[in-house]
Structures are given as structure tokens and as C-alpha cells.
Scaffold this active site. Structure first.
Site, short mmCIF file in Angstrom:
data_model
loop_
_atom_site.label_atom_id
_atom_site.label_comp_id
_atom_site.label_asym_id
_atom_site.label_seq_id
_atom_site.Cartn_x
_atom_site.Cartn_y
_atom_site.Cartn_z
CD GLU A 149 53.69 33.05 61.73
OE1 GLU A 149 53.26 34.21 61.93
OE2 GLU A 149 53.11 32.21 61.03
CB CYS A 381 36.84 46.22 40.50
SG CYS A 381 37.97 45.11 39.62
CG LEU A 382 31.98 42.04 41.54
CD1 LEU A 382 32.05 41.09 40.35
CD2 LEU A 382 31.95 41.23 42.83
NE ARG A 471 42.50 35.05 38.24
CZ ARG A 471 42.32 35.08 39.53
NH1 ARG A 471 41.09 35.21 40.02
NH2 ARG A 471 43.34 35.00 40.35
CG HIS A 516 40.63 48.50 42.48
ND1 HIS A 516 39.64 48.12 43.36
CD2 HIS A 516 40.86 47.43 41.68
CE1 HIS A 516 39.29 46.87 43.09
NE2 HIS A 516 40.01 46.43 42.08
CD GLU A 518 39.61 50.93 45.56
OE1 GLU A 518 39.19 51.59 44.58
OE2 GLU A 518 39.53 49.69 45.63
N1 GLN Z 1 36.06 39.16 40.32
C1 GLN Z 1 36.25 40.17 39.32
C2 GLN Z 1 37.42 39.87 38.44
O1 GLN Z 1 38.27 39.10 38.77
C3 GLN Z 1 36.38 41.55 39.95
C4 GLN Z 1 37.63 41.72 40.74
C5 GLN Z 1 37.59 42.92 41.64
O2 GLN Z 1 36.53 43.48 41.90
N2 GLN Z 1 38.71 43.34 42.15
O3 GLN Z 1 37.53 40.43 37.37
#
Ligand code: GLN
Length: 544
Positions: A149, A381-382, A471, A516, A518
Site C-alpha cells: 500500500e 461529549c457522550l 451529531r 472535546h 482533550e
Molecule cells: N454519539 C454522540 C453524538 O454523535 C456523541 C459523540 C461523541 O461523544 N464524540 O452526538
């Protein structure tokens, strides 16, 4: 005129090409040279955005919203003055896509489209473009020499070396010098073979970085030089280090930067690496230890949370604390109560980002635990979305959910913005979910923090910029009931007034953010949110 250093790897993968390349960049930057870095990935995926973290580790998000290889995270952590962007990561898939699009548009005027010159030209143009405006561009080629590759990339490098000449192009090759315990010897043969492999495709390395577990003798260094045609002072030893932040000094002490500056004709001052020395000193001499329980889905592969691991490490460096991470499998936590003992042992709990329903009940169990037992909690996030759902379910007593997990939920407290705007009659168009690439809120965005909130205090500002990758959004219809019940919204996106962060007033440290943090943490200073979180963990640990 930009100079290019190409970085390849041989013998085995996982030698730390990215870290080594970034360490070299850090020394050059310390000498006042402006440096940028690019990663070329030979796989066919168009970008890493849709790849499983299990296979490839974390997806790193740049300021301009590109979903990239995690090596770009190292590049940013080692560099202070350059930020990575869309033009710093390319895959074979992207290169082919560009070429095929041009072909469909008739740009090749009916010619036969071939790997050489069309694919290689596309690669070269991306490499050249990535270096514009910088003194030096370091180009890392993913994979290992000999991979089918990576051949077009290697060929592009070969051509560029000829075209740019010795004063503008160098090749640095990383190899492994294994230690054979039964013989009590380090072996140079794999390195010899790896260079032979490179030569067979027309590439002669200028620098060899020899990775090893043990010290390599001067004799062996000479031997490697002789058999590979690399001058002896350019055979650089890189033993396993306790901290990756020691690598800049390791390379510097062998004068690697001098070699490069001479060859490129860069007349620059000596490097001052004292800030890296301070980082290493603090990391290797912690005064206390805290344990953070990280409850996630990809816990078998810590690379899946690379930037979070690093951000916690940086915050530990800031507070002279060793941060131990206890990875807890969210799915197992769902019905294995014995794991609660590990939450109990932790000084703080973190729920990172993630996609999909699997493991979410376990993550919420951890959140309930943190909330009720007043253990410091950071949700990312999540981890924020679940903190909101957990609060709605257990404090507001409504059957709330995210439409990511239940499309028909009666209480979509988290949903696609298109869905809940639709509900309010404000939406004209529906987003098309069929293409999984490119439907997310991605990259750096501004947020306004609520004055007086804990978060504003932590940042020492009410206007911040942080990176996103998601999302789903919190549904603004639930702001009022949530706030009445005791969960505070501590930040909104500047553009659309979307919820960016929540916190609990009756808890010593419970902060969850939609973005995020981080991705922007640096070993030299950490990140305010992680610094504050680790400090809270220290306080909690001291209070028990
Ligand atoms: N699944 C969730 C969303 O799409 C959180 C995404 C995440 O934690 N990066 O909004």
C-alpha cells in the site's frame, strides 16, 4: 523555500514514528525554525472519521474540523506554534478520490490514468501544499517499508528527493534493533534488511533512528553505519524512555538537529529544551497519586482514548501528581456490581466520548455513582449527553433518552438538531444521514460561558473556543426543567445557542461538556478543565 524531512519506518510497526518525528520538530521549533508536520496514511479509507477506534485508535480532530490520524495529536502536543489542519493528513483513499474526481471531470484530457505519474503527482502536490509558509515540513509516511500500500508514497518521496535536491530533502528511517536475551546481544540485521528494502525502491536514508530496549554499543552503531551507507553520526540511538517527552532531549544530545540544520543551511541559534526538562522532571517525580476511573466502550485499546490519556497526564504534571487510569468496561459495569468497588476506589470518574447505545447503561450507572457519592465527574461529549439523560431520568423522573439510542423516544432530551427544530416548526430541511462522513458538528467553535458558573471560573474567561465532534445536541426544550431541578447549563455555543456544558451546583466537581477539551491539552501547561479535574481528584483523595 520549504525543506522536507520524510520519515519512514521499517522492521515492525508501532516504533513511535509519530512521537520521534514530533520530537525532532520540537527541537527545530526550539531553535526558531518554523515547522509543520503531515501524516500520509496508506490505507484506502477516505479519512479516519468512520474507522473503529478498536482498529486504529482515536480519531483526532483539528481546529478546522478534519477527522485525522491520532499522530496529529502528537504533532500538536509537541509543537507550540503550528496547528494542524485538513492539509496535514492524507490517506491513499483521499488521494485516489481526488484523482478519480479529476478523471471524471475530464481533467486528464482522455489520457490513461496511472499510479505513476497521476497518483504520485497528486501525493507530491499535497506534500508541497502542506509545507507552504514553513521553513521545514516533516512528512511521516504511515505503515512499514515493504507494504504494498505504501509504495506510491515511497515513489513520490523518491521523486521529490531528486527534484528538490540534497539541500531541501532528507529521509529519516526508523528501525528496530532487537535485543536477543538468550544471546545477550542486540542485533543489527533487521536494520540492515530494512535499509536494503528501502534501497531496492531507490531510497537511501540520510538518518537512521534505531529503536531498542537496551543500549546499543558503539561497535554496533559503526556496523549499522557501514552496512547501510548512513554516516555514523546520523545513526541515532533511541532507547525506550520512561516518558515520551524525553525524546526531544535524547535526539538533541546526539546532535540530530545540528546535522539537519547543516544540511539545510539553516543558520539558527542553539535549542533551549529547558521547558521539556521541566515536563519530564515533574512527570517522573510525582508527589502524589490519584486514580481516575474511565468508563468507556473501547477500554481494551487505550489508544482509543489517546488524547484524554495525555490530557490527564498533563494535568498530573501541572499538579505534580501521577494520574493512574483505571479503564472500566462500560458494558460489563451494566450487570457486574463487583465493578462498583473500582468506582469506589477511584478519586474521580470520567466518561469519554462515544457512539452508539452499547455500554450507555453502564456509563450512566457510573454517572449516578459519581453524582450521589459526590465523586468528581468529568463528562466529555457522550459523557455530557449521558449526564443529562441520567439527571432527567433519576432526578426529574422522566423517561428521557437520546434519539441516537431510541429514534422514537417520547422524551428526546438529546437529539439531532434537525429533529428537535423540526418539532418546533423551525426546520425546513432534513439532514441526510446516509453518508456517515461529514454530517457532524466538527472542529473549533466558540462558546459563551455563563458568568459565575464553575466552568467560567475554571477557564478564567467567558469566551472560549473548543473542538467538537458529534451529531447529537441537547434539546433546548428541556433547559428550563433541568435547571429548575438543579442542573445548571454553564455554556452555550456562540452561533446557535446550543448547550455546550452542564454542571451541578450541589456537587463539589461535576462538569460535563459537549466539546472535546482533550484535543488542545499541552504537556507544557495542561488544559484548564483537566487541570481543575485532577485538582478535584487530589482534594477528594485527601478528604477520605
Ligand atoms: N454519539 C454522540 C453524538 O454523535 C456523541 C459523540 C461523541 O461523544 N464524540 O452526538
Amino acid at each position: 523555500m520549504t525543506k522536507f524531512i520524510f520519515v519512514t519506518g521499517g522492521v515492525v510497526s508501532s516504533l513511535g514514528k509519530g512521537i520521534t518525528a514530533a520530537s525532532l520538530a520540537a527541537i527545530l521549533e526550539a531553535r526558531g525554525v518554523s515547522v509543520t508536520m503531515t501524516k500520509m496514511d496508506p490505507y484506502i479509507n477516505v479519512d479516519p472519521g468512520t474507522m473503529s477506534p478498536f482498529q486504529h485508535g482515536e480519531v483526532f480532530v483539528t481546529e478546522d474540523g478534519a477527522e485525522t490520524d491520532l499522530d496529529l495529536g502528537y504533532y500538536e502536543r509537541f509543537l507550540r506554534h503550528s496547528k494542524m489542519s485538513k492539509s496535514n493528513n492524507f490517506t491513499s483513499g483521499r488521494i485516489y478520490q481526488n484523482v478519480l474526481n479529476k478523471e471524471r471531470r475530464g481533467e486528464y484530457l482522455g489520457g490513461t490514468v496511472q499510479v505513476i505519474p497521476h497518483i504520485t503527482d497528486e501525493i507530491k502536490s499535497k506534500i508541497i501544499a502542506s509545507g507552504v509558509g514553513y521553513d521545514v515540513a516533516i512528512i511521516e509516511i504511515g505503515g512499514t517499508v515493504g507494504d504494498i500500500e505504501s509504495l506510491p508514497f515511497m515513489e513520490a518521496v523518491r521523486q521529490m528527493q531528486v527534484e528538490l535536491g540534497r539541500n531541501r530533502a532528507m529521509l529519516m528511517h526508523l528501525t528496530l534493533v532487537p535485543y536477543i536475551a538468550s544471546a545477550g546481544e542486540t542485533k543489527t540485521k533487521p536494520t540492515q534488511h530494512s535499509v536494503k528494502e528501502l534501497r531496492s525502491i531507490g531510497l537511501q536514508p540520510d538518518i537512521l533512528i534505531c529503536r531498542s530496549e537496551h543500549e546499543i554499543s558503539l561497535d554496533n552503531r559503526r556496523k549499522i553505519s557501514l552496512f547501510t551507507n548512513v554516516e555514523e553520526r546520523a545513526v541515532i540511538m533511541c532507547e525506550d524512555a520512561k516518558s515520551i517527552y524525553q525524546i526531544p532531549r535524547t535526539l538533541y544530545e546526539q546532535d540530530l538537529d545540528d546535522l539537519i540544520c547543516e544540511r539545510f543551511g539553516l543558520d539558527v541559534p542553539e535549542a533551549d529544551l529547558s521547558d521539556w526538562d521541566k515536563v519530564v522532571e515533574a512527570q517522573l517525580n510525582p508527589e502524589s497519586t490519584v486514580t481516575v476511573a474511565m468508563v468507556g466502550k473501547y477500554v481494551e485499546l487505550p489508544d482509543a482514548y489517546k488524547s484524554i490519556n495525555e490530557a490527564l497526564l498533563h494535568a498530573g504534571i501541572t499538579h505534580k501528581a501521577a494520574v493512574k487510569i483505571d479503564y472500566i468496561d462500560a458494558e460489563r459495569l451494566e450487570d457486574d456490581d463487583s465493578l462498583l468497588a473500582r468506582l469506589n476506589d477511584a478519586d474521580a470518574i470520567l466518561v469519554p466520548g462515544g457512539f452508539g447505545e452499547r455500554g450507555t447503561m453502564g456509563k450512566m450507572k457510573a454517572i449516578t455513582y459519581a453524582r450521589e457519592n459526590k465523586v468528581p465527574y468529568l463528562g466529555i461529549c457522550l459523557g455530557m449527553q449521558l449526564a443529562v439523560i441520567e439527571y432527567a431520568r433519576n432526578v426529574l423522573n422522566i423517561d428521557a433518552n437520546s434519539s441516537e439510542f431510541d429514534r422514537k423516544t417520547a422524551e428526546p432530551i438529546i437529539g439531532l438538531i434537525t429533529e428537535w427544530l423540526d418539532e418546533r416548526g423551525e426546520l425546513q430541511i432534513r439532514s441526510d444521514d446516509s453518508d456517515l462522513g461529514g454530517t457532524m458538528r466538527l472542529g473549533a467553535q466558540q462558546a459563551e460561558l455563563v458568568a459565575g458558573s464553575k466552568l467560567a471560573q475554571i477557564y478564567g474567561a467567558t469566551n472560549i473556543t473548543e473542538r467538537h465532534r458529534h451529531r447529537y445536541e441537547m434539546n433546548n426544550r428541556y433547559i428550563e426543567p433541568l435547571e429548575q431541578a438543579g442542573m445548571t447549563i454553564s455554556g452555550y455555543s456562540a452561533k446557535q445557542h446550543l448547550v455546550e456544558a452542564v454542571e451541578l451546583a450541589d456537587h463539589p466537581w461535576f462538569v460535563a461538556v459537549q466539546f472535546h477539551p482533550e484535543f488542545t491539552s499541552s504537556p507544557r501547561g495542561g488544559h484548564p478543565l483537566f487541570n481543575s479535574f485532577v485538582k478535584a481528584a487530589k482534594n477528594y483523595s485527601a478528604s477520605r
